[in-house]
Write an enzyme that holds these catalytic residues in place. Sequence first.
Site, mmCIF file in Angstrom:
data_model
loop_
_atom_site.group_PDB
_atom_site.id
_atom_site.type_symbol
_atom_site.label_atom_id
_atom_site.label_comp_id
_atom_site.label_asym_id
_atom_site.label_seq_id
_atom_site.Cartn_x
_atom_site.Cartn_y
_atom_site.Cartn_z
ATOM 1 N N LYS A 115 0.825 -1.216 0.000
ATOM 2 C CA LYS A 115 0.000 0.000 0.000
ATOM 3 C C LYS A 115 0.851 1.255 0.000
ATOM 4 O O LYS A 115 0.490 2.258 -0.600
ATOM 5 C CB LYS A 115 -0.962 0.000 1.197
ATOM 6 C CG LYS A 115 -2.100 -0.982 1.018
ATOM 7 C CD LYS A 115 -3.297 -0.615 1.860
ATOM 8 C CE LYS A 115 -4.441 -1.573 1.595
ATOM 9 N NZ LYS A 115 -5.508 -1.471 2.587
ATOM 10 N N LYS A 197 -3.618 -10.922 -6.636
ATOM 11 C CA LYS A 197 -4.917 -11.331 -6.086
ATOM 12 C C LYS A 197 -6.027 -10.479 -6.705
ATOM 13 O O LYS A 197 -5.764 -9.349 -7.155
ATOM 14 C CB LYS A 197 -4.915 -11.209 -4.560
ATOM 15 C CG LYS A 197 -4.989 -9.802 -4.025
ATOM 16 C CD LYS A 197 -5.336 -9.784 -2.536
ATOM 17 C CE LYS A 197 -5.423 -8.344 -2.057
ATOM 18 N NZ LYS A 197 -5.808 -8.151 -0.679
ATOM 19 N N LYS A 200 -10.293 -5.182 -4.806
ATOM 20 C CA LYS A 200 -11.259 -4.093 -4.992
ATOM 21 C C LYS A 200 -10.620 -2.917 -5.706
ATOM 22 O O LYS A 200 -11.282 -2.160 -6.398
ATOM 23 C CB LYS A 200 -11.696 -3.554 -3.617
ATOM 24 C CG LYS A 200 -12.551 -4.457 -2.804
ATOM 25 C CD LYS A 200 -12.876 -3.730 -1.481
ATOM 26 C CE LYS A 200 -13.111 -4.700 -0.367
ATOM 27 N NZ LYS A 200 -12.468 -4.397 0.890
#
Length: 334
Positions: A115, A197, A200
């Site tokens: 992130k 993966k 969202k």
Amino acid sequence: MIDGKKVLFSGMQSTGNLTLGNYLGALKNWVALSDEYECFYSVVDMHSITVRQEPAGLRKRARNLLTLYIAAGLDPDKNCIYYQSHVSGHAELAWILNCFTYTGELNRMTQFKDKAAKHADNINAGLYTYPVLMAADILLYQADVVPVGKDQLQHLEITRDIAQRFNAIYGDVFTIPEPYMGKAGANIRSLQNPEKKMSKSDENANASIYLMDDPDTVIRKFKRAVTDLDASVRYREEQPGIKNLIEIYCACTGKTPAETEKEFDGKGYSEFKLAVGEAVAGVLKPIQDRFYELSKDKAYIDGIIKKNAEKADYYAMKTLRKVQKKVGFPERVR
Ligand code: TYM
């Protein structure tokens, strides 16, 4: 234990639109486990603000997520479905646990590294201590089990380490939680790049199936899914694209990879992709219908939000007061 039942805690961030990964890796298992455990399912909106959010959008997504929990099959009279930000104990315990977590441990968190790379202009302290808030979520309810996808296992590990460290100093304060992963679906990959993966926040809308995608969109995305050169439906590491589709198919149909290989023996990819798309659309449709129906009933959802926040707060405070006493905070006189 609550009323003789073991406790389950889990949560999802109200960031972006829920994906099939969130459903198969977590929500589906939540529903399956909800009779066996005393369950707390949180919409973790406090975690969401570690990445900049537009306020009205965040509020709306949080409400949609809470509604989706119910639409997916969680009975709000039996399961405590609530907003994290409505129970102040999460933040209070997180602060205490911050003082029992080493920066060396946080530096190792792969989600933080990912992130931070993605949001280089906003590497805030919340993003860094995110796993501590997550530990607080879980330990606040003395959870025995935490159903999550594979990507959250490292956070579960640090939660256990923090709890064990605290218990070693102050006695048996926290229950040590165990992760729970389902047989299939704990690690759903992107449809466009099986190295990543399904997420969202993927910028490519074709990479993810969203829970609210209509059947045509679902089928179209599966048709376009990246697969491998070898055109056989085989469950093996060398065919990561097809392996992912087999896992999705199994998670939606209850079949095993071996049964799936047999079913599609001698058949091509396009037939298989269509079958996966139809299986997924069939799982999503009833959830979507229920979601739209529930969304109309504002008073019903408001009632759940209020009642369950009170219940969560009651159990959270029980743990928090105990912890505050253990670390030496003065007794309350009011
Ligand atoms: P979040 O919101 O990213 O994801 C919610 C749940 O979905 C699972 N998941 C997946 N499972 C399989 N395949 C995928 N591609 C996939 N993508 C996501 C996640 O593992 C998760 O179970 N930090 C957490 C939220 C959280 C939490 C907690 C979870 C906060 N406090 C306490 C459990 C307990 C998160 O960001 O999940």
